[in-house]
Design a protein around this motif. Structure first.
Motif, short mmCIF file in Angstrom:
data_model
loop_
_atom_site.label_atom_id
_atom_site.label_comp_id
_atom_site.label_asym_id
_atom_site.label_seq_id
_atom_site.Cartn_x
_atom_site.Cartn_y
_atom_site.Cartn_z
N LEU A 99 0.85 -1.07 0.07
CA LEU A 99 -0.14 0.02 0.01
C LEU A 99 0.90 1.22 -0.06
CD1 LEU A 99 -2.72 -1.13 2.63
CD2 LEU A 99 -2.84 -1.14 0.11
N LYS A 100 1.98 1.17 0.53
CA LYS A 100 2.93 2.28 0.65
C LYS A 100 3.75 2.55 -0.84
CE LYS A 100 4.25 4.60 3.93
NZ LYS A 100 3.70 5.99 4.27
N HIS A 101 3.62 1.48 -1.60
CA HIS A 101 4.65 1.45 -2.68
C HIS A 101 3.69 0.81 -4.01
CE1 HIS A 101 8.27 2.27 -0.36
NE2 HIS A 101 7.68 1.49 0.52
N PRO A 102 2.82 1.63 -4.46
CA PRO A 102 1.86 0.93 -5.54
C PRO A 102 2.61 0.55 -6.61
CG PRO A 102 1.33 3.16 -4.76
CD PRO A 102 2.42 2.92 -4.32
N GLU A 103 3.87 0.93 -6.91
CA GLU A 103 4.40 0.47 -8.12
C GLU A 103 4.99 -0.90 -7.90
OE1 GLU A 103 7.79 2.32 -5.41
OE2 GLU A 103 5.42 2.60 -6.00
N VAL A 104 4.74 -1.47 -6.73
CA VAL A 104 5.48 -2.94 -6.52
C VAL A 104 4.24 -3.77 -6.88
CG1 VAL A 104 6.02 -4.74 -4.74
CG2 VAL A 104 6.91 -2.44 -4.45
N HIS A 105 4.84 -4.60 -7.86
CA HIS A 105 3.87 -5.81 -8.41
C HIS A 105 4.40 -6.95 -8.00
CE1 HIS A 105 2.94 -8.80 -11.75
NE2 HIS A 105 1.76 -8.10 -11.41
N ASN A 106 5.65 -7.39 -7.83
CA ASN A 106 5.99 -8.65 -7.25
C ASN A 106 7.27 -8.30 -6.35
OD1 ASN A 106 8.42 -8.60 -8.86
ND2 ASN A 106 6.93 -8.58 -10.53
N MET A 107 7.91 -9.32 -5.92
CA MET A 107 8.91 -9.58 -4.93
C MET A 107 10.09 -8.92 -5.57
SD MET A 107 8.50 -10.58 -1.80
CE MET A 107 7.50 -11.55 -0.87
N GLY A 108 10.46 -9.03 -7.00
CA GLY A 108 11.63 -8.40 -7.51
C GLY A 108 11.53 -6.75 -7.58
N ASP A 109 10.29 -6.24 -7.74
CA ASP A 109 10.03 -4.70 -7.55
C ASP A 109 10.37 -4.18 -5.98
OD1 ASP A 109 9.04 -4.71 -10.20
OD2 ASP A 109 7.07 -4.72 -9.70
N ALA A 110 9.95 -5.25 -4.98
CA ALA A 110 10.15 -4.79 -3.71
C ALA A 110 11.51 -4.90 -3.56
CB ALA A 110 9.57 -6.02 -2.70
N GLY A 111 12.51 -5.72 -4.27
CA GLY A 111 14.11 -5.88 -3.96
C GLY A 111 14.60 -5.02 -4.70
N LEU A 112 14.06 -4.19 -5.46
CA LEU A 112 14.79 -3.01 -6.39
C LEU A 112 14.54 -1.87 -5.27
CD1 LEU A 112 15.63 -1.38 -8.87
CD2 LEU A 112 13.24 -0.93 -9.45
N ILE A 113 13.40 -1.82 -4.58
CA ILE A 113 13.32 -0.77 -3.55
C ILE A 113 14.34 -0.78 -2.44
CG2 ILE A 113 11.82 0.16 -1.92
CD1 ILE A 113 9.58 -0.24 -3.66
N LEU A 114 14.54 -1.90 -1.78
CA LEU A 114 15.18 -2.43 -0.87
C LEU A 114 16.67 -2.32 -1.15
CD1 LEU A 114 12.38 -3.06 0.63
CD2 LEU A 114 13.65 -5.02 1.86
#
Length: 448
Positions: A99-114
């Protein structure tokens, strides 16, 4: 962890105003869909709950009675309940992060942020590998079910091929909304199959000599942890599921339904099968039943094995498809190129699962390695990193972590738990592979 500014991340945590909704959609992977041919964001939270149950409550639960046979009744129940509650806690963190990061579609997108570009590639690769392996696991479950129904009259490899065809077909819809309606009979089938299995055990076996607790070595005992970890291993799909919700702020409702249902059903199923069949209960548990009951349970469970496999292969294909065509018209329009690539990706994910399932003699153990290597992080460990990152970046750095010390401690413990499950699970599974080769249990590739 890479740092980002806090000003451009809209959140729907209880927000319902039009401006907030539009701000979320501006960054959301599928954007504003009013003019799109293919609309992804159509799922209600009820259908997401059904999808979650269909992909998680499946063949993994059939190993749980044997976990109780390893450590005893009470420790086994404690492990299943603890991992279920722990999974609900990590689901809450994952949903808040999405909810904080709407651009996250999958774990890979979350990995890009972190973790930056390398984190994106590693977590994307892990998601695809685990999804393909999980698809292969469902193909093997279908193989066992078809073999049981036909008294193994055909080569087992043929059963896997037969089961792979409808799994491929059911993976083809571009949106999860289409698969959600197929998931309704899938959920019903695994519930009824579980009930049939419990009734069959109760009718055909007296109450067995069971143990309240058992003393055993670490390697054997840790199997009782890896089995329920795999049985709960569906969090790697959560971001993809939430991305296709009409109201992503309602995702926690689906997570509550999933984790409460799964935990209760797992405990009841594992306890009943263990109490009646006893310490000799097999994995998968239906195999311990008398022939007619075994056939009935496996036959009823087939729709669940099929749809769960389809959801996993769909997930692997969807991650790559969105990666290739994010913000492109091929993602949301009925273009020839878009459909060609989508069908190719779905075929390749299912083909890879089939080849691994029939061509790798130790594939069951490789699923255990994949679960230890990836599910330990996706279901548990990474949630701690998500909370620590958002608190550090959006709440005020080290001071925010100190002020929120209970959650900080829980998040660090979650990271540590993921690391422990990963390392210990890998060790236990590799030792099982070595023992299987030493005892001559490993068959030749592509054998019947």
């Amino acid at each position: 962890m890479s740092e980002k500014k806090s000003s451009s991340s809209p959140s729907l945590e209880g927000a319902e105003t039009l401006n907030e909704r539009q701000g979320y959609d501006d960054q959301d992977v599928f954007g504003h869909e009013e003019e799109h041919d293919i609309r992804y964001k159509t799922l209600s939270w009820e259908l997401v709950a059904v999808l979650m149950i269909a992909e998680i409550v499946s063949n993994g639960m059939l190993s749980l009675p044997s976990s109780l046979a390893v450590v005893g009744l009470v420790p086994g129940i404690v492990i299943i309940v603890f991992l279920g509650v722990f999974g609900l806690f990590t689901a809450w963190i994952l949903i808040q992060f999405k909810l904080k990061h709407p651009e996250v579609h999958n774990m890979g997108d979350a990995g890009l942020i972190l973790f930056g570009p390398i984190g994106r590639e590693v977590l994307s690769f892990g998601t695809i590998v685990f999804a393909v392996f999980a698809t292969g696991g469902q193909l093997l479950a279908g193989q066992i079910a078809l073999g049981s129904l036909s008294d193994d009259k055909l080569c087992l490899m043929l059963y896997t091929g037969i089961f792979a065809i409808p799994t491929l077909i059911c993976s083809l819809p571009r949106t999860l909304d289409r698969l959600s309606w197929l998931s309704v009979p899938s959920v019903i089938s695994i519930i009824v199959a579980g009930i049939v299995g419990m009734v069959g055990a109760g009718i055909n076996f007296p109450v067995a000599d069971f143990s309240i607790a058992m003393k055993t070595d670490f390697v054997t005992a840790f199997i009782s942890v890896t089995n329920p970890v795999f049985a709960y291993a569906g969090h790697f799909m959560f971001f993809i599921l939430i991305s296709e919700m009409k109201h992503p702020e309602h995702a926690m409702r689906a997570a509550y339904v999933l984790q409460i249902f799964a935990t209760v059903f797992y405990v009841v199923f594992a306890v009943v099968l263990y109490l009646y069949v006893g310490p000799t209960v097999a994995s998968p548990a239906f195999t311990s039943l008398p022939d007619q009951w075994q056939k009935a349970a496996y036959g009823i469970a087939i729709p669940n094995f099929l749809i769960a496999g389809s959801l996993y292969s769909h997930t692997a294909a969807k991650l790559l498809f969105v990666r290739f065509f994010r913000k492109s018209r091929h993602l949301y329009s009925n273009t020839k190129w878009g459909w060609t690539v989508w069908i190719f990706l779905v075929f390749m994910m299912n083909a890879a699962a089939f080849v691994l399932a029939v061509g790798v003699p130790i594939f069951n153990y490789l699923i255990g390695i994949a679960a230890s290597l990836f599910a330990s992080w996706y279901t548990y460990g990474l949630a701690g990193a998500f909370w620590l990152y958002d608190t550090w970046v959006y709440k005020g750095g080290m001071q925010a972590l100190k002020t929120r010390w209970p959650m900080t401690g829980l998040s660090v413990a979650t990271l540590a738990a993921g690391a422990f499950i990963c390392v210990a699970g890998m060790y236990v599974t590799i030792k099982q592979i070595v023992d299987a080769y030493a005892s001559g249990q490993v068959t030749a590739p592509f054998s019947c």
